[in-house]
Design an enzyme around this catalytic site. Structure first.
Site, mmCIF file in Angstrom:
data_model
loop_
_atom_site.group_PDB
_atom_site.id
_atom_site.type_symbol
_atom_site.label_atom_id
_atom_site.label_comp_id
_atom_site.label_asym_id
_atom_site.label_seq_id
_atom_site.Cartn_x
_atom_site.Cartn_y
_atom_site.Cartn_z
ATOM 1 N N LYS A 8 0.782 -1.094 -0.012
ATOM 2 C CA LYS A 8 0.039 0.078 -0.036
ATOM 3 C C LYS A 8 0.699 1.259 -0.112
ATOM 4 O O LYS A 8 0.685 2.191 -0.571
ATOM 5 C CB LYS A 8 -0.956 0.036 1.251
ATOM 6 C CG LYS A 8 -1.999 -1.067 1.154
ATOM 7 C CD LYS A 8 -2.713 -1.359 2.501
ATOM 8 C CE LYS A 8 -3.487 -2.573 2.350
ATOM 9 N NZ LYS A 8 -4.314 -2.994 3.634
ATOM 10 N N GLN B 48 -5.106 -1.506 9.833
ATOM 11 C CA GLN B 48 -4.788 -2.867 9.357
ATOM 12 C C GLN B 48 -5.311 -3.937 10.299
ATOM 13 O O GLN B 48 -4.792 -3.935 11.226
ATOM 14 C CB GLN B 48 -3.288 -2.963 9.142
ATOM 15 C CG GLN B 48 -2.433 -4.262 8.196
ATOM 16 C CD GLN B 48 -2.868 -4.111 6.835
ATOM 17 O OE1 GLN B 48 -3.145 -3.369 6.346
ATOM 18 N NE2 GLN B 48 -3.602 -5.287 6.535
ATOM 19 N N ASP C 174 -11.781 2.124 3.897
ATOM 20 C CA ASP C 174 -11.702 0.703 3.912
ATOM 21 C C ASP C 174 -13.162 0.353 3.720
ATOM 22 O O ASP C 174 -13.591 -0.735 3.499
ATOM 23 C CB ASP C 174 -11.315 0.046 5.039
ATOM 24 C CG ASP C 174 -9.831 -0.609 4.648
ATOM 25 O OD1 ASP C 174 -9.704 -0.980 3.290
ATOM 26 O OD2 ASP C 174 -9.180 -0.936 5.635
ATOM 27 N N PRO D 54 -17.006 63.285 23.002
ATOM 28 C CA PRO D 54 -16.460 62.226 23.998
ATOM 29 C C PRO D 54 -17.366 60.960 24.018
ATOM 30 O O PRO D 54 -17.044 60.108 24.753
ATOM 31 C CB PRO D 54 -16.353 63.060 25.148
ATOM 32 C CG PRO D 54 -16.460 64.416 24.728
ATOM 33 C CD PRO D 54 -17.249 64.360 23.382
ATOM 34 N N GLY E 186 -18.313 59.031 21.343
ATOM 35 C CA GLY E 186 -18.163 58.234 20.389
ATOM 36 C C GLY E 186 -19.343 58.286 19.163
ATOM 37 O O GLY E 186 -20.364 58.560 19.771
#
Length: 935
Positions: A56, A100, A125, A381, A383
């Site tokens: 593999k 495996q 698989d 002040p 914002g």
């Protein structure tokens, strides 16, 4: 009839491998750096397993698949195996993953539990119950098929015979071959009969088969005379029978009597060389298919995102009520929606996560999106809503226009949060949520900066103390101690020696003069610029005396505390482009000068590595979300008046990759365009290499009235009537500030969209007047926004204007060349951006210009530290003043961050608490644990 045509698995598998090899090449060309990944987990050391695994690995290497063989010892427990599987499940580089079998362990292990632990999307698989269930239901496009049945079907297709409508018989009912083979034929429209060892009429059933697949595990059990003439025979058996003619004494045969069967069949597989080679080829094909699905699902810039529906209320509830009424998505869902992998994030609860910097490497070849910066006119002040507009814009672009969009904002300091300003998560229906998480500790970045900063401060005073109280040899013995009779310089000490021009690595080889130079930094206390920090407004720490304990032996000095977000470490965090760059910047930080006038750095103190360790998590951007479910990076939070005022370069870079070339990243620059935006362009963009596409300039009627001569606006005091009644004259006069800030943005060659953030007291006439003035002043567009009350819906006009502007030419340019003299760079900013007639350097500033130029720091960008309340140095001067002289009282160096910062006027780096701080309104419900009050 003619003997059967041989279906050679060797030939067909070779064709499959060639096809897969080409697909991998095309995949890597389209996605540079990408390779399909296969992991093979083995327990124990069985010879047969080793042989199969090597086959593999060889096939994977030939095709271009990156294969990883993980081998656990035969003492591995079930828990060990499950832990390994969980790690591989979460590894985005692994697309196919097999265990495996058999598991060769001396510990009890449930094989079915192990196979079902493999993530179905990686189970190439096809052995997990989920994949088996999907196959049995016919969901062939959404599952992985076990490799042997898949190989059988490929061989059947090679015959050119249509499976649909044929009678098929499968002998064997194992989970690996027989049962899935039955399902596979059935869903390919064959009429299928499954036979087994208990079937009493086996020969009769075989004789009806147009397609016969045998996987019974019994040597030559199917006789040639049983077979229907012209049937396709697929023999999956591998058996050993005695054969004295062979050196081994045995030979390999299948489950079908080959010699007689080939005389009856039209096609038959040999043993060996039939189905066997196909099994490995199909494993490789499933791995490539898984990688293709992965790329389809996680294609950079391809988002599948769930947005939150807002339930708007009038009047608009408090910010925290809105925030707590929202149910944020789990943050790992947000991360998945924007294309982040599980191993690229670290969860901090349900609503915030850190993002690994490795995402930049993964996406390094992806194009960047559009880069938008939100700034504003000179604010009151209170914002003017830049954060709210930033959030509203991304909600409009994302939740309403379905564009990929990220907001990148600063983390707020707890100083303003508990002081006078409150939180910074936005407001109304435009917030980063949960707002209490955002506004408080978040993930601890600011605390990390506090710890790192104060470690440097402690190292400075400790080093001065030790140098004043010890001889050269005593210092040397302690700095380079003998451990088990061996002395060795640390890496950081080697760098100090190299800086001193001492090219020696043996501690025993230094001369007395070299030891003196090595151990003595000889710091001049009057030149120390590094202060201790605390993320709390505490005016009484602005000036303190340290070293008053008797143990300090009288070595006291005057010092101060600054607020954490003013620390140079915060600026370094915001400007660094990775761990290595951050560490180098830490090492370059200048904390003082020696008595000979030489700069003393963090590297000289030996603290660089420790700072990097303290900041190793803080450098990762923090992922949050808005009320409407759009993603937000919250990272770094330098103040804009005393630092460069922008969120981190790293957050912007990661976001620009994640949104893809047609997406948008919206970041915010602190305070007005004269401060945060100017520094965004001249400092952040200079270091990041990023180029902006659009400037969004936030304006309010309230601020423009102030600039037009309205009464003072004071936090915590009701607004005068001039601000609550229509006054077009004040608005028109105040537009001088708007015009100047539009000019400032256009000066850098970037289109400007003005967002007029509407308040409920604004009139339609006032808003229309602002829009008109903005367009006349050269804005690409100007739109009224109502996002505070309506969320993203109220910013749709803004979002569409930004989309259009992002398509317009953007000829970005810096204001100045860093090679210019320091004074010239300061003058350019003052005259071009602020409108000053000239600058005046006070004596201390003049001395610093000479000192920094001599020390080699004259080529750094400039980061002006001035008031945000005026274009000038005087916060009382509103509008767009001109003709003033800008006083520079001092200049300081943030060499690690990479700029010089002139101090304009007087400002404190440690704010104080007001008479009534915000914390009066904050409380915790002891029953629910919810935070109550205002932020």
């Amino acid at each position: 009839m003619a003997p059967a045509e041989i279906l050679s698995g060797k030939i067909v598998s070779g064709q499959v491998r060639d096809r897969l090899k080409q697909q991998v090449i095309e995949m890597t060309e389209k996605f540079p750096g990408f390779r399909p990944g296969l992991a093979i987990l083995q327990v124990g050391n069985r010879d047969d397993s080793n042989l199969y695994i090597n086959m593999k690995l060889k096939a994977a290497a030939e095709i271009g698949i990156s294969a990883n063989h993980i081998k656990l010892p035969n003492t591995a427990t079930e828990a060990d195996v499950l832990k390994c599987i969980a790690s591989l499940n979460s590894d985005p580089a692994v697309h196919g993953f097999i265990v495996q079998l058999p598991l060769d362990s001396n510990q009890p292990i449930n094989t079915e539990k192990i196979t079902n632990a493999v993530a179905p999307e990686k189970d190439v698989d096809g052995l997990s119950s989920i994949n088996a269930g999907k196959l049995s239901r016919g969901d062939l496009g959404d599952c992985f098929i076990p490799c042997t049945p898949k190989g059988c079907m490929e061989l059947i297709r090679q015959t050119g015979v249509q499976v649909a409508g044929k009678r098929a018989v499968v002998i064997g009912r194992s989970k690996i071959v027989g049962a899935p083979m039955h399902d596979l034929l059935l869903w390919n429209n064959a009429t299928v009969t499954t036979c087994h060892s208990k079937t009493s009429t086996l020969a009769e059933e075989v004789g009806k088969a147009d397609i016969l697949v045998v996987a019974a595990g019994r040597a030559e059990m199917v006789k040639g005379e049983w077979i229907k003439p012209g049937a396709i025979v697929i023999d999956c058996g591998i058996n050993h029978v005695p054969d004295s003619t062979k050196a081994s004494g045995k030979r390999v045969v299948g489950d079908v009597a080959y010699s007689s069967a080939k005389e009856k069949a039209s096609f038959i597989t040999p043993v060996p060389g039939g189905v066997g080679p196909m099994t490995v080829a199909m494993l490789m094909q499933s791995t490539v298919e898984s990688a293709q699905r992965f790329l389809t699902k996680f294609q950079p810039g391809k988002w599948t995102i769930q947005y939150n529906q807002l339930t708007l209320k009038m009047p608009v509830p408090s910010d925290i009520e809105i925030s707590q009424s929202c149910m944020p998505k789990p943050i790992d869902q947000v991360a998945k929606e924007v294309g982040l992998f599980p191993d690229e994030m670290e969860l901090y609860g349900q609503t915030k996560a850190k993002v690994q910097l490795s995402v930049l490497k993964r996406l390094q070849n992806q194009p960047d999106g559009k880069y938008v910066v939100v700034t504003g006119i000179t604010p009151t002040p209170l914002g003017e809503g830049k954060s709210t507009t930033t959030v509203g814009l991304v909600q409009a672009l994302g939740a309403h226009l379905r564009q990929n969009v990220f907001a990148c904002v600063r983390q707020p300091s707890q100083g303003p949060t508990f002081g006078i300003k409150g939180g910074a998560a936005g407001g109304g229906y435009c917030q980063v949520v949960p707002m209490e998480e955002f506004n408080l500790h978040l993930t601890g970045d600011i605390h990390a900066i506090t710890a790192a900063n104060n470690l440097v401060a402690a190292a400075i005073d400790a080093r001065m103390f030790h140098e004043l109280t010890q001889s050269d040899q005593a210092l040397y013995n302690r700095l380079v101690p003998s451990v088990n009779g061996v002395r060795k310089f640390s890496d950081i000490q080697i760098r100090r020696l190299q800086k001193l021009g001492i090219n020696k690595t043996d501690p025993m080889a230094l001369t007395k003069e070299e030891i003196n130079a090595f151990v003595r930094l000889d710091i001049d206390p009057g030149t120390i610029t590094w202060q201790r920090v605390l993320d709390t407004n505490d005016r009484f720490l602005r000036k303190i005396t340290i070293g008053q304990s008797v143990t300090e032996k009288g070595f006291s000095r005057t010092a101060q505390f600054d607020i954490t977000v003013s620390s140079e470490i915060m600026a370094v965090l915001a400007l660094a482009d990775g761990l290595e760059d951050m560490k180098k910047r830490f090492g370059r930080m200048v904390v003082a000068c020696s008595k000979k006038g030489q700069p003393v750095t963090a590297d000289d103190l030996g603290v660089t590595g420790a700072l990097a360790v303290l900041m190793k998590d803080a450098i990762k951007p923090n992922l949050m979300q808005t009320l409407e479910g759009t993603p937000v990076f919250v990272h770094a939070g330098p103040f804009a008046n005393i630092a460069h005022g922008n969120s981190s370069v790293l957050a912007d870079k990661i976001a620009l990759k994640l949104v893809g070339k047609d997406g948008f990243v919206v970041t915010e620059a602190g305070f007005g365009a004269d401060i945060g935006m100017e520094k965004f362009f001249n400092i952040k963009c200079r270091y990041s290499g990023l180029r902006p596409h659009v400037v969004v300039l936030v304006a309010t009627v309230r601020a423009l009235k102030m600039h037009g001569g309205g009464p003072a606006v004071t936090a915590g005091v009701p607004l005068p009537k001039e601000y609550t009644e229509e006054n077009l004259q004040l608005v028109a006069k105040g537009c001088s500030n708007l015009n100047k800030q539009i000019q400032n943005a256009r000066m850098f060659g970037v289109p400007v969209v003005v967002a007029v953030n509407a308040f409920k007291t604004d009139t339609k006439a006032e808003l229309a007047l602002v829009v008109q003035h903005a367009k006349e002043a050269g804005a690409f567009d100007a739109v009224e926004c109502t996002h505070w009350a309506e969320g993203g819906k109220g910013a749709l006009a803004l979002a569409r204007a930004v989309q259009r502007a992002s398509q317009a030419p953007s000829n970005f340019r810096f204001l100045y060349n860093v090679e210019l003299p320091v004074v010239d760079k300061i003058r350019l900013i003052a005259q071009q951006v602020y409108g000053a007639r000239d600058i005046e350097l006070l004596p201390e500033a003049q001395e610093k210009v000479a000192l920094y130029t001599k020390q080699g720091f004259g080529n750094l960008p400039i980061c002006m530290a001035k008031t945000h309340l005026s274009l000038s140095h005087d916060p009382e001067q509103k509008g767009a003043p001109t003709g003033f002289v800008l006083p520079i009282r001092d200049i300081r160096a943030s060499v690690g961050a990479g700029f010089l910062y002139p101090l304009v006027g007087t400002m404190s780096t440690m704010p104080g608490l007001p008479t009534r701080p915000c914390f009066y309104d904050i409380d915790l419900d002891p029953v629910s644990g919810e935070v109550n009050g205002l932020f």
